[in-house]
Design an enzyme around this catalytic site. Structure first.
Site, short mmCIF file in Angstrom:
data_model
loop_
_atom_site.label_atom_id
_atom_site.label_comp_id
_atom_site.label_asym_id
_atom_site.label_seq_id
_atom_site.Cartn_x
_atom_site.Cartn_y
_atom_site.Cartn_z
N ASP A 1 2.66 -4.47 -9.66
CA ASP A 1 1.86 -5.91 -10.25
C ASP A 1 3.13 -5.46 -11.18
O ASP A 1 2.83 -6.77 -11.68
CB ASP A 1 0.52 -5.60 -9.89
CG ASP A 1 -0.02 -5.70 -8.40
OD1 ASP A 1 0.32 -5.40 -6.94
OD2 ASP A 1 -1.13 -6.27 -7.92
N HIS B 1 0.76 -1.31 -0.02
CA HIS B 1 0.36 -0.02 -0.37
C HIS B 1 0.55 1.00 -0.20
O HIS B 1 0.77 2.51 0.21
CB HIS B 1 -1.31 0.00 1.28
CG HIS B 1 -2.10 -1.37 1.13
ND1 HIS B 1 -3.04 -0.92 0.36
CD2 HIS B 1 -2.35 -2.28 1.16
CE1 HIS B 1 -4.00 -1.48 0.65
NE2 HIS B 1 -3.30 -2.88 1.14
N THR B 2 1.78 0.85 -0.61
CA THR B 2 2.49 2.88 -0.48
C THR B 2 3.00 3.09 -2.61
O THR B 2 3.32 3.85 -2.30
CB THR B 2 4.54 2.11 -0.86
OG1 THR B 2 4.81 0.57 -0.59
CG2 THR B 2 4.28 1.64 1.35
N ASP B 3 2.70 1.99 -3.80
CA ASP B 3 2.39 2.19 -4.65
C ASP B 3 1.98 2.89 -4.87
O ASP B 3 2.00 4.09 -5.94
CB ASP B 3 2.95 1.06 -5.53
CG ASP B 3 1.54 0.17 -5.75
OD1 ASP B 3 0.27 0.39 -5.04
OD2 ASP B 3 1.07 -0.52 -6.31
N SER C 1 -1.73 -10.84 -8.14
CA SER C 1 -1.55 -10.75 -9.23
C SER C 1 -1.95 -11.60 -10.42
O SER C 1 -0.68 -11.55 -11.79
CB SER C 1 0.18 -10.47 -9.26
OG SER C 1 -0.22 -9.17 -10.06
C1 GLA Z 1 -2.27 -3.93 -4.88
C2 GLA Z 1 -2.76 -3.55 -6.11
C3 GLA Z 1 -1.08 -2.80 -6.01
C4 GLA Z 1 -1.05 -2.45 -4.82
C5 GLA Z 1 -1.07 -3.59 -3.65
C6 GLA Z 1 -0.61 -3.25 -2.65
O1 GLA Z 1 -1.96 -5.43 -5.64
O2 GLA Z 1 -2.64 -3.88 -7.60
O3 GLA Z 1 -0.82 -1.66 -6.74
O4 GLA Z 1 -0.82 -1.37 -4.31
O5 GLA Z 1 -2.23 -4.17 -3.61
O6 GLA Z 1 1.00 -3.11 -1.84
#
Ligand code: GLA
Length: 348
Positions: free
Chosen positions: A160, A27-29, A114
């Site tokens: 991802d 949850h940083t991106d 993903s």
């Molecule tokens: C999902 C989103 C990513 C990222 C993660 C949490 O996988 O697709 O972009 O925000 O959650 O780190």
């Protein structure tokens, strides 16, 4: 079944991309922060051929063919991702007239590993070959991200798609999502990275994800920074009202954990990396509030069974746990976890 049986002609191109786990940087991106994912040895493979004016696809897992014209709106099925990447290529001016795809995937869907980014990037690799497009792997990641956000309608960050396009097995991808600068770092010797999947499908995940994004944006606004990536001093977050203080504390401390994790990787220090993963999980559970009791139990049991570290991976609200396990503890680890959680899948 194969491409030829479904479409009556042989494939003209192919592409593949892996699923992933995220070691640190959760949850940083979407706040321009740092991430540290690594690919799983599980792939989505796509064969492709030309098709005029439409996108068609057969999924071996779902055992169904779907077809829609290029102008179609998203409908909430797997074809959306394929229409999305064709849409993104056309929007960027590439002469793509349509395509048919045969899809096989080893990446479980809805487990937070993903699978959607793997499908998008695999399809883009096949389209790059099919239409001889002058695109780098990073270009493909950004096109896949555009497809997911603007066509499919999921407001995810770029992690991802970047690891699906640029990741290498056995290496972690240290990515700065602000500059897109990235570096591949070897995983420490003598450890395994595995995903533990209890089949906790993500319920209400998208609503929760969007709520967290909005809270993070509000925290950045109140702290007068463009993104929480730019907050270096953890004391600043204490000035925010709850729950924004907790949300910001997670993101700011998580960015620091990625930087410390990179140092641990450079030293080959698996124990230090594992400790940071555990801290990350606690921060995700207590401050970001995206864990579930089932994920917390899985993390605790993985640690008791000998893992150096474990944490939820991906968005949370369900999904899987990533564990860092020393080779020496492996046999006992797998047996103990499977006993404690019948039905658990250990992937990787
Ligand atoms: C999902 C989103 C990513 C990222 C993660 C949490 O996988 O697709 O972009 O925000 O959650 O780190």
């Amino acid at each position: 079944m194969g491409f030829q049986e479904v479409f009556g002609a042989p494939p003209e191109a192919s592409g593949q991309a892996p699923g992933r786990v995220n070691l640190l940087g959760e949850h940083t991106d979407y706040q321009e922060g740092y991430v540290l994912p690594t690919p799983l040895p599980l792939f989505t493979r796509v064969e492709a051929g030309r098709a005029a004016g439409r996108v068609e696809a057969y999924s071996e897992e779902l055992k169904e063919v779907r077809a829609r014209p290029l102008s179609a709106e998203p409908m909430g099925d797997f074809l959306d991702y394929l229409l999305g990447v064709v849409w993104a290529l056309r929007a960027a001016g590439h002469p793509v007239e349509g395509a048919r795809f045969y899809v096989r995937s080893e990446v479980p869907m809805g487990s937070g590993l993903s699978s959607s980014a793997a499908l998008e990037v695999a399809a883009l690799k096949a389209l790059r070959a099919l239409y001889r497009l002058p695109l780098s792997d990073q270009d493909l990641a950004l096109l896949a991200h555009k497809a997911e956000v603007e066509y499919v309608g999921v407001r995810c960050g770029v992690m991802d798609q970047m690891v699906a396009a640029l990741g290498r097995p056995g290496q972690a991808l240290f990515l700065d999502t602000q500059s897109l600068a990235h570096e591949l770092l070897p995983l420490p010797p003598g450890v395994r990275v595995v995903a533990l999947d209890l089949g906790l499908r993500r319920r209400l995940g998208e609503a929760g994800y969007n709520e967290r994004r909005a809270e993070a944006e509000e925290a950045a606004r109140r702290l007068r920074v463009r993104a929480l990536r730019d907050v270096a001093d953890l004391c600043l977050v204490e000035t925010l009202p709850p729950p924004l203080d907790r949300r910001a504390r997670h993101i700011v401390s998580e960015n620091l954990r990625v930087l410390r994790g990179v140092e641990a990787l450079r030293r080959g220090d698996a124990r230090a990396l594992g400790e940071l993963m555990v801290q990350s999980h606690h921060s995700l559970a207590r401050d970001y509030e995206v864990s579930l009791p089932g994920l917390d139990q899985l993390v605790e049991e993985a640690l008791r069974a000998g893992a150096y570290g474990a944490k939820l991976t991906g968005a949370g609200f369900g999904g899987a746990v990533v564990a860092l396990v020393p080779e020496g503890a492996w046999a006992g680890f797998e047996t103990r976890l499977k006993e404690a959680f019948p039905g658990l899948k250990v992937l990787g």
